[in-house]
Scaffold this motif. Structure first.
Motif, PDB file in Angstrom:
ATOM      1  N   ALA A 184      31.382  27.085 -10.977  1.00  0.00           N
ATOM      2  CA  ALA A 184      32.821  27.220 -10.793  1.00  0.00           C
ATOM      3  C   ALA A 184      33.397  26.229 -12.015  1.00  0.00           C
ATOM      4  O   ALA A 184      34.512  26.348 -12.685  1.00  0.00           O
ATOM      5  CB  ALA A 184      33.310  27.079  -9.583  1.00  0.00           C
ATOM      6  N   ASP A 185      33.099  24.813 -11.847  1.00  0.00           N
ATOM      7  CA  ASP A 185      33.558  23.878 -12.634  1.00  0.00           C
ATOM      8  C   ASP A 185      33.448  24.088 -14.176  1.00  0.00           C
ATOM      9  O   ASP A 185      34.340  23.809 -14.847  1.00  0.00           O
ATOM     10  CB  ASP A 185      33.002  22.463 -12.559  1.00  0.00           C
ATOM     11  N   THR A 186      32.506  24.555 -14.563  1.00  0.00           N
ATOM     12  CA  THR A 186      32.144  24.958 -15.784  1.00  0.00           C
ATOM     13  C   THR A 186      33.131  26.098 -16.517  1.00  0.00           C
ATOM     14  O   THR A 186      33.729  26.368 -17.410  1.00  0.00           O
ATOM     15  CB  THR A 186      30.787  25.334 -16.083  1.00  0.00           C
ATOM     16  N   LEU A 187      33.175  27.122 -15.581  1.00  0.00           N
ATOM     17  CA  LEU A 187      33.890  28.319 -15.676  1.00  0.00           C
ATOM     18  C   LEU A 187      35.610  27.753 -15.853  1.00  0.00           C
ATOM     19  O   LEU A 187      36.273  28.478 -16.905  1.00  0.00           O
ATOM     20  CB  LEU A 187      33.755  29.412 -14.756  1.00  0.00           C
ATOM     21  N   ALA A 188      36.042  27.029 -15.186  1.00  0.00           N
ATOM     22  CA  ALA A 188      37.165  26.516 -15.143  1.00  0.00           C
ATOM     23  C   ALA A 188      37.766  25.545 -16.559  1.00  0.00           C
ATOM     24  O   ALA A 188      38.756  25.482 -16.739  1.00  0.00           O
ATOM     25  CB  ALA A 188      37.549  25.777 -14.084  1.00  0.00           C
ATOM     26  N   ALA A 189      36.623  25.010 -16.862  1.00  0.00           N
ATOM     27  CA  ALA A 189      36.785  24.138 -17.954  1.00  0.00           C
ATOM     28  C   ALA A 189      36.851  24.918 -19.359  1.00  0.00           C
ATOM     29  O   ALA A 189      36.525  25.860 -19.360  1.00  0.00           O
ATOM     30  CB  ALA A 189      35.659  22.907 -18.165  1.00  0.00           C
ATOM     31  N   GLU A 190      37.721  24.105 -20.319  1.00  0.00           N
ATOM     32  CA  GLU A 190      37.538  24.721 -21.778  1.00  0.00           C
ATOM     33  C   GLU A 190      36.072  24.528 -22.207  1.00  0.00           C
ATOM     34  O   GLU A 190      35.366  23.931 -22.082  1.00  0.00           O
ATOM     35  CB  GLU A 190      38.176  23.843 -22.654  1.00  0.00           C
ATOM     36  N   ALA A 191      35.823  25.630 -22.896  1.00  0.00           N
ATOM     37  CA  ALA A 191      34.258  25.937 -23.502  1.00  0.00           C
ATOM     38  C   ALA A 191      33.831  24.858 -24.240  1.00  0.00           C
ATOM     39  O   ALA A 191      32.514  24.573 -24.078  1.00  0.00           O
ATOM     40  CB  ALA A 191      34.452  27.360 -24.311  1.00  0.00           C
ATOM     41  N   GLY A 192      34.764  24.276 -25.030  1.00  0.00           N
ATOM     42  CA  GLY A 192      34.468  23.081 -25.872  1.00  0.00           C
ATOM     43  C   GLY A 192      34.018  22.228 -25.131  1.00  0.00           C
ATOM     44  O   GLY A 192      33.019  21.190 -25.317  1.00  0.00           O
ATOM     45  N   HIS A 193      34.662  21.867 -24.048  1.00  0.00           N
ATOM     46  CA  HIS A 193      34.507  20.644 -23.125  1.00  0.00           C
ATOM     47  C   HIS A 193      33.095  20.658 -22.429  1.00  0.00           C
ATOM     48  O   HIS A 193      32.300  19.844 -22.348  1.00  0.00           O
ATOM     49  CB  HIS A 193      35.410  20.415 -22.051  1.00  0.00           C
ATOM     50  N   ALA A 194      32.821  21.920 -21.951  1.00  0.00           N
ATOM     51  CA  ALA A 194      31.547  22.231 -21.227  1.00  0.00           C
ATOM     52  C   ALA A 194      30.380  22.028 -22.286  1.00  0.00           C
ATOM     53  O   ALA A 194      29.362  21.408 -22.082  1.00  0.00           O
ATOM     54  CB  ALA A 194      31.439  23.555 -20.586  1.00  0.00           C
ATOM     55  N   ARG A 195      30.688  22.528 -23.468  1.00  0.00           N
ATOM     56  CA  ARG A 195      29.633  22.410 -24.627  1.00  0.00           C
ATOM     57  C   ARG A 195      29.333  21.129 -24.889  1.00  0.00           C
ATOM     58  O   ARG A 195      28.307  20.621 -25.089  1.00  0.00           O
ATOM     59  CB  ARG A 195      30.034  23.112 -25.739  1.00  0.00           C
ATOM     60  N   SER A 196      30.504  20.180 -25.061  1.00  0.00           N
ATOM     61  CA  SER A 196      30.304  18.787 -25.222  1.00  0.00           C
ATOM     62  C   SER A 196      29.519  17.813 -24.302  1.00  0.00           C
ATOM     63  O   SER A 196      28.706  17.021 -24.417  1.00  0.00           O
ATOM     64  CB  SER A 196      31.674  18.187 -25.858  1.00  0.00           C
ATOM     65  N   ILE A 197      29.845  18.295 -22.974  1.00  0.00           N
ATOM     66  CA  ILE A 197      29.062  17.741 -21.874  1.00  0.00           C
ATOM     67  C   ILE A 197      27.661  17.936 -21.956  1.00  0.00           C
ATOM     68  O   ILE A 197      26.617  17.115 -21.665  1.00  0.00           O
ATOM     69  CB  ILE A 197      29.619  17.935 -20.628  1.00  0.00           C
ATOM     70  N   LYS A 198      27.377  19.211 -22.056  1.00  0.00           N
ATOM     71  CA  LYS A 198      25.909  19.644 -22.134  1.00  0.00           C
ATOM     72  C   LYS A 198      25.206  19.122 -23.108  1.00  0.00           C
ATOM     73  O   LYS A 198      23.878  18.660 -22.989  1.00  0.00           O
ATOM     74  CB  LYS A 198      26.077  21.131 -22.123  1.00  0.00           C
ATOM     75  N   GLY A 199      26.047  18.996 -24.237  1.00  0.00           N
ATOM     76  CA  GLY A 199      25.278  18.267 -25.484  1.00  0.00           C
ATOM     77  C   GLY A 199      25.021  16.686 -25.483  1.00  0.00           C
ATOM     78  O   GLY A 199      24.116  16.253 -25.787  1.00  0.00           O
ATOM     79  N   LEU A 200      25.806  16.040 -24.555  1.00  0.00           N
ATOM     80  CA  LEU A 200      25.536  14.618 -24.310  1.00  0.00           C
ATOM     81  C   LEU A 200      24.491  14.460 -23.481  1.00  0.00           C
ATOM     82  O   LEU A 200      23.430  13.494 -23.333  1.00  0.00           O
ATOM     83  CB  LEU A 200      26.656  14.152 -23.828  1.00  0.00           C
ATOM     84  N   ILE A 201      24.037  15.531 -22.621  1.00  0.00           N
ATOM     85  CA  ILE A 201      22.946  15.438 -21.687  1.00  0.00           C
ATOM     86  C   ILE A 201      21.922  15.451 -22.461  1.00  0.00           C
ATOM     87  O   ILE A 201      20.610  14.984 -22.167  1.00  0.00           O
ATOM     88  CB  ILE A 201      23.033  16.251 -20.421  1.00  0.00           C
ATOM     89  N   GLY A 202      21.822  16.568 -23.250  1.00  0.00           N
ATOM     90  CA  GLY A 202      20.600  16.746 -24.049  1.00  0.00           C
ATOM     91  C   GLY A 202      19.701  18.054 -23.695  1.00  0.00           C
ATOM     92  O   GLY A 202      20.009  18.526 -22.799  1.00  0.00           O
TER      93      GLY A 202
END
Length: 202
Positions: A184-202
């Motif tokens: 739910a939180d990922t779906l509610a966020a902007e796609a770019g924001h979710a992508r950036s957080i996922k990229g930081l995690i690796g």
């Protein structure tokens, strides 16, 4: 048969061959690849699950003997899942085995019903696992436990898999409701924001 349901940015993919333990034919595997690749730009989140009591037994035995066990389609599928910019979940409605493990390992999260098992009998069957699977497995559980699964051929109960970090949550309520809540939180966020957080995690 592969079934796809689209729910407001969340794609739910169901392996629907319960009479054959959701074992995969080449055509089913190609459908999964196409859906996972389309989801890279079409979905904000991706859930993989199965119909009935087994997530998937991996390759259909007849298809495996005909070459599906060593098909590049498995790597194509897991690679597409791993590249997804949103949240990917494997909702294990039951036991996951063999090549189907690659789908689960490529997901960001793995949730399961109680009583499931995880195993990958490549040693017994004389096949090599797909190249990315041992790497992802060892990253989750460590090299010794990866060898426990791949070399010792052990069937790991889901409660033990939870302790290992191979499964993230055992769900006693509706499995897909839990998957939707986690996405739910990922779906509610902007796609770019979710992508950036996922990229930081690796």
């Amino acid at each position: 048969m592969i079934r796809l349901d689209k729910d407001d940015g969340l794609w739910i993919v169901t392996i629907d061959r319960p009479d054959k333990a959701n074992s995969l034919t080449a055509a089913m595997l190609e459908d999964l690849c196409r859906i996972a690749e389309d989801a890279l730009t079409g979905a904000r989140g991706l859930v993989l699950t199965g119909a009935g009591k087994v997530f998937s037994a991996g390759a259909d035995l007849d298809a495996a003997r005909a070459g599906l066990a060593v098909s590049p389609l498995w790597e194509r599928l897991s690679g597409a899942i791993a590249r997804h910019p949103g949240l990917t979940l494997c909702a294990m409605n039951g036991t996951v085995a063999g090549g189907a493990m690659g789908m689960a390992l490529a997901c960001d999260l793995r949730i399961s019903v109680p009583g499931a098992k995880v195993f990958y009998p490549v040693m017994k069957l004389g096949f090599l696992p797909q190249p990315s699977d041992p790497v992802r497995l060892a990253a989750l559980v460590g090299p010794s436990r990866a060898k426990m699964i791949l070399m010792a051929g052990q069937k790991i109960p889901v409660d033990e898999a939870l302790n290992w970090g191979l499964v993230d949550r055992i769900v006693n309520s509706d499995l897909l409701d839990e998957a939707r809540a986690l996405a739910a939180d990922t779906l509610a966020a902007e796609a770019g924001h979710a992508r950036s957080i996922k990229g930081l995690i690796g």
